[in-house]
Design an enzyme around this catalytic site. Structure first.
Site, mmCIF file in Angstrom:
data_model
loop_
_atom_site.group_PDB
_atom_site.id
_atom_site.type_symbol
_atom_site.label_atom_id
_atom_site.label_comp_id
_atom_site.label_asym_id
_atom_site.label_seq_id
_atom_site.Cartn_x
_atom_site.Cartn_y
_atom_site.Cartn_z
ATOM 1 C CG ASP A 66 26.191 40.336 30.842
ATOM 2 O OD1 ASP A 66 26.210 40.474 32.006
ATOM 3 O OD2 ASP A 66 27.410 39.473 30.748
ATOM 4 C CG ASP A 202 47.704 38.783 32.468
ATOM 5 O OD1 ASP A 202 48.109 40.114 32.409
ATOM 6 O OD2 ASP A 202 46.962 38.819 33.735
ATOM 7 N N GLY A 252 40.864 48.129 28.887
ATOM 8 C CA GLY A 252 40.543 48.952 28.634
ATOM 9 C C GLY A 252 41.026 50.536 29.875
HETATM 10 P P1 AMP Z 1 38.723 42.062 33.389
HETATM 11 O O1 AMP Z 1 38.084 40.627 32.899
HETATM 12 O O2 AMP Z 1 38.070 43.629 33.075
HETATM 13 O O3 AMP Z 1 38.616 41.923 35.261
HETATM 14 O O4 AMP Z 1 40.104 42.225 32.799
HETATM 15 C C1 AMP Z 1 41.021 41.021 32.965
HETATM 16 C C2 AMP Z 1 41.920 41.487 31.874
HETATM 17 O O5 AMP Z 1 42.795 42.824 32.966
HETATM 18 C C3 AMP Z 1 43.708 41.019 32.864
HETATM 19 O O6 AMP Z 1 43.699 39.060 31.815
HETATM 20 C C4 AMP Z 1 44.793 41.572 32.257
HETATM 21 O O7 AMP Z 1 44.963 41.471 31.009
HETATM 22 C C5 AMP Z 1 44.180 42.842 32.038
HETATM 23 N N1 AMP Z 1 44.502 43.859 32.752
HETATM 24 C C6 AMP Z 1 44.389 43.737 34.147
HETATM 25 N N2 AMP Z 1 45.478 44.350 34.742
HETATM 26 C C7 AMP Z 1 45.884 44.968 33.640
HETATM 27 C C8 AMP Z 1 47.685 46.306 33.935
HETATM 28 N N3 AMP Z 1 48.010 46.833 34.463
HETATM 29 N N4 AMP Z 1 47.884 46.404 32.646
HETATM 30 C C9 AMP Z 1 47.463 45.559 31.231
HETATM 31 N N5 AMP Z 1 46.339 44.572 31.667
HETATM 32 C C10 AMP Z 1 45.617 44.581 32.395
#
Ligand code: AMP
Length: 316
Positions: A66, A202, A252
């Site tokens: 990473d 979230d 994002g």
């Molecule tokens: P990652 O660590 O890249 O898997 O991102 C996870 C985070 O993405 C979750 O904790 C959410 O806060 C956000 N997330 C996932 N789906 C959505 C969505 N449809 N709208 C807004 N945030 C999201």
């Protein structure tokens, strides 16, 4: 026997590892040595590596770090303003994380635009539960918001990101907490979770609250996006300009509201967002208008694919 090679995502390679490598005793030693820099991740990464070696003897294992992509940062970006002896004795400096994603997304951005990767200034906003911004100039990372550990930089799901370091002493005295307890607060109870009054980490919940006028959610969302915008601004200075700003990872890729609120701060870059494009999901897309002075994009990250490709390139 169907498995030809195994790629592992490993958190911390310190200063010794600047690229993906085939795992041998020497590499295992480096991962062990870097365990105090990545105490939660490196030992777990080693467990995975050992298990694969035991179950599939003779199959090559590749470590994709990473930290590797960020090893091109210059000293002015990675040195902290603390006594130099700590750098010399303990290698305390900025490392940056999510490198596999920043590399994948910045490269895809150049490919998508049909431009030369080595002739672009790209800012990647990897906004997931952990979040970081990187400045990629002419195909090389020149700065990244995470530090010695992933705690520095943006406000994250439960991590504080940048704070005045004196806050730690202040809380310790007021609340009678020791350093481990303070670190737990900063890693697990802070970020948008703490800022929203423990409502949620979230962004789906925070976005719903924001749209319903919930004061905690509005404050949290605005504070989060302001921090992202400030990092973008500082990386424009770091690169003396920017061609493309790219959003990726869970938030994002999936939160048009976050992208909109961040870009509201970027008028000085001539950023103009096409809200119809901004509301599309699950595709590589430019979300800026054709006349926007700076291009803004969403590029879904794919760390597994990137790790698989690095693995193939090393074992072939
Ligand atoms: P990652 O660590 O890249 O898997 O991102 C996870 C985070 O993405 C979750 O904790 C959410 O806060 C956000 N997330 C996932 N789906 C959505 C969505 N449809 N709208 C807004 N945030 C999201």
């Amino acid at each position: 026997k169907e498995v030809d090679a195994i790629g592992h995502r490993v958190l911390h390679g310190g200063m010794k590892i600047t690229n993906s490598v085939i795992i041998d005793d020497e590499v295992i030693k480096v991962i062990e040595e870097c365990a105090d820099l990545g105490p939660l991740h490196n030992p777990a990464n080693l467990m995975g590596i050992n298990a694969c070696m035991k179950l599939m003897p003779g199959v090559p294992n590749v470590a994709v770090f990473d930290t590797a992509f960020h090893q091109t940062m210059p000293p002015k970006a990675y040195m902290y303003g603390i006594p130099k002896e700590y750098y010399e004795k303990y290698a305390i400096r900025k490392y940056g994380f999510h490198g596999t994603s920043h590399k994948f997304v910045s490269k895809r951005t150049a490919e998508f635009l049909g431009k030369d990767y080595n002739d672009l200034k790209i800012i990647v906003c990897h906004l997931g539960n952990g979040a970081s911004v990187s400045a990629v100039k002419n195909g090389k990372c020149v700065d990244s918001s995470m530090g010695l550990t992933p705690l520095e930089g943006l406000i994250m799901g439960t991590r504080s990101g940048d704070i005045d370091p004196a806050i730690m002493e202040f809380i310790a005295h007021k609340e009678g907490k020791n350093i481990d307890e303070i670190m737990t607060v900063l890693n697990k109870k802070s970020g948008v979770y703490g800022l929203s009054n423990n409502l949620s980490s979230d962004f789906r919940d925070l976005e719903a609250g924001y749209n319903n006028g919930d004061a905690h959610c509005i404050r949290t969302m605005n504070t989060y996006c302001y921090r992202v915008a400030k990092y973008i601004g500082s990386y424009v200075a770091a690169m003396n300009g920017v061609d493309v700003i790219c959003f990726t990872a869970g938030i994002g890729e999936n939160a048009p509201l976050v992208r909109s609120l961040v870009c509201e701060h970027l008028g000085f870059l001539g950023v103009s967002i096409d809200e119809e494009a901004n509301h599309k999901r699950g595709e590589e897309i430019a979300i800026s208008t054709p006349d926007s002075k700076t291009t803004v994009m969403v590029i879904p990250t794919n760390e597994e694919l990137a790790i698989a490709r690095e693995t193939v390139s090393l074992v072939k």
